[in-house]
Write an enzyme that holds these catalytic residues in place. Sequence first.
Site, short mmCIF file in Angstrom:
data_model
loop_
_atom_site.label_atom_id
_atom_site.label_comp_id
_atom_site.label_asym_id
_atom_site.label_seq_id
_atom_site.Cartn_x
_atom_site.Cartn_y
_atom_site.Cartn_z
N HIS A 371 -0.92 -10.17 2.04
CA HIS A 371 -0.68 -8.86 1.66
C HIS A 371 0.38 -8.02 2.17
CE1 HIS A 371 -2.91 -4.59 1.50
NE2 HIS A 371 -2.20 -4.66 0.50
N HIS A 376 4.07 -5.69 0.06
CA HIS A 376 4.53 -4.38 0.49
C HIS A 376 6.01 -4.75 1.37
CE1 HIS A 376 1.23 -1.76 0.35
NE2 HIS A 376 0.51 -3.12 0.28
N HIS A 563 -0.18 -8.47 -5.93
CA HIS A 563 -0.83 -7.56 -4.92
C HIS A 563 -2.06 -6.83 -5.37
CE1 HIS A 563 -1.44 -2.96 -3.82
NE2 HIS A 563 -1.06 -3.87 -2.60
N ASN A 567 -5.53 -6.94 -2.88
CA ASN A 567 -5.73 -5.85 -2.41
C ASN A 567 -6.90 -5.11 -2.78
OD1 ASN A 567 -4.46 -3.01 -1.19
ND2 ASN A 567 -5.13 -2.35 -3.24
N ILE A 713 -0.64 1.61 -3.31
CA ILE A 713 -1.76 1.91 -2.41
C ILE A 713 -1.69 0.66 -1.31
CG2 ILE A 713 -3.34 1.01 -3.68
CD1 ILE A 713 -3.58 3.98 -0.98
#
Length: 713
Positions: A371, A376, A563, A567, A713
Amino acid sequence: MEFNICCCLCLLCVVEQSYLPSQTPNGLRRLRKEELKILRGNGQGERKTFERVYDYDVYNDLGNPDSSADLKRPVLGGKQHPYPRRCRTGRPRTETDPLSEKRSSSVYVPRDESFSEVKQLTFSVKAVSSVLHAVVPSLEAAIIDTDLGFPYFTAIDSLFNEGVNLPPLKNQNTQSLRNVLPRLLKAINDTQENVLRFETPETMDRDKFFWFRDAEFGRQTLAGLNPYSIQLITEWPLKSKLDPKIYGSPESAITTEMIQKEIGGLMTVKEAIHQKKLFILDYHDLLLPYVRKVREIKGTTLYGSRTVFFLTPGGTLRPLAIELTRPPIDGKPQWKEVHMPCWDATGIWLWRIAKAHVLAHESGYHQLVSHWLRTHCATEPYIIATNRQLSAVHPIYRLLCPHFRYTMEINALAREALINAGGIIETSFAPSKYSIELSSAAYDQQWQFNLQALPADLINRGMAVEDPTAPHGLKLTIEDYPFANDGLLLWDNIKEWVSDYVNHYYPNPSLIESDQELQQWWTEIRTVGHADKKDEPWWPVLKTPKDLIEIITTIVWVTSGHHAAVNFGQYTYAGYFPNRPTIARTNMPTEDPSEEFWKNFLIKPEGALLQCFPSQIQATRVMAVLDILSNHSPDEEYLGDVIEPAWAENPIIKGSFERFNGRLLELEGTIDERNANKNLKNRTGAGVLPYELLKPFSKPGVTGKGVPYSISI
């Protein structure tokens, strides 16, 4: 003069026509260069909130050494701890550590990267900040004993039934807070008191004992929250690559005889490997160097682990063996032990506790690597380079822009309160204070840009082989692999859209090689944004439209499909934390047990499992955060849903986008059909949650589906 340039730059930003540098009208050429010069800045001074300056820095702002020596953290980025780069903020250095940057209540991001007013008012900033800055501190005040575990499983169930009574939330309007967090915060008898009561995750709602079943353990490696770790076993016996002088014997304790016993009658181990029937979750070599350091921290423990699975004739994965290893520490020799599903009471409970340890490793790896690191963190350099090197009127800037929306802002929020020293991750996940350092080790050992492409990732893990006659050009090793089945369709749809777009603007290779902005963009990503990997031979070259298509498709996949897959199922699969405990607090009962501990284990083994699970404060903190992070904002922008204005101006691009949208709608239907197919046992069955994480569209809320354009997010 400065005012005029700024005004002209604003005009440049609203030009809808896209231009390659060589095709830019004369009137815009100077403005194009001026814009990029301003965006790059001069690398000096502390950045201000109103600025639009994109520059690079290492991760030297996660620690807080001026507050406590225990909160000092190493710099991530450089030879010792390789890492992607972040956006430079220019804050002053700390007084006690000249290598660390001072922390502040807000983290600079260029103003164009900030959340929109709608997003700020309706969801993200308010909700996440409310959980981190109001709910979590209130939880900590309500649960005074941070080491207190759950005495019974019914106490865990009470989190969804009665909830946790919270003390008054300081400096907070309780009604306003309940409006922002309606799923989490409820009123007690319509008074101003708050209770934190969690929604029952759909997995638990369908089958209260889903987390207990070994079949579900195997299924979730293919269709759960982290489908990126399972890999094919190609060599036997299993063996560590770590230095035996430091970590002990490299040979695995999982023997041929053990596996043979479990699959006896079906085939030999040699035949199973030849027929691609044995798979593994391997966290042995990554975690083992941290075992000694983590065990020095009060209230937690760690092992290196291997978990072996067998592919059954029905296409499901059956767990066969779990190996837990402790290296030589404190004068004690290496300790390793294998646990297997068995038919005696003691063995069954030891298996369950061993599984809890593995799931804690799995949770940490998912959050820190699959993740944070791979989506990110690795994406932030792409965003910085795109703004520094590609003009706002460049067609590739226009293509990538939706896929970068809000990512730097959410990353800044993560550095402020999630991955920082003493933050949610460090206090609640298995590697503890070494969590982000562990992600650096994973970046060093595992991360390659070319392997971020879904087909390449599957091939690298042995989960697929190239086959020109098969759909997507790949033959899956496990035919019913929901993440790969749906992901490859999404990958192909993205690639077709990117191909149409790139081929329109670059009809021949000479345009790629002569595009100075594009070449500088790719060079900067490789040599600055991912500087610690700049000399690796696996970086793709950028000479042809085909090269660019592969690069862009990979970036788009990471920010959208990858993602989404790791997520938006977080609360669904980890909201009931026994399914995915984030930390293991006690050693295995068989590792150097005291007479009293062993006696208590035999009398009440359930107690040993509950002691191993996260404490009450650790579990509830994570559950509250995962609820928010799994939530789709009301203004979420989904992949291929609404066309960007610049794309709509070009009829050819508009037509390509409309076809892209149509294929995504077809994908929705295909996924529904697959979830209704009774032969696909990894996505259907009694109490089984359908696999929908890669369904492109979703309504707002915690839905377990929906693929946004970007990591928002």
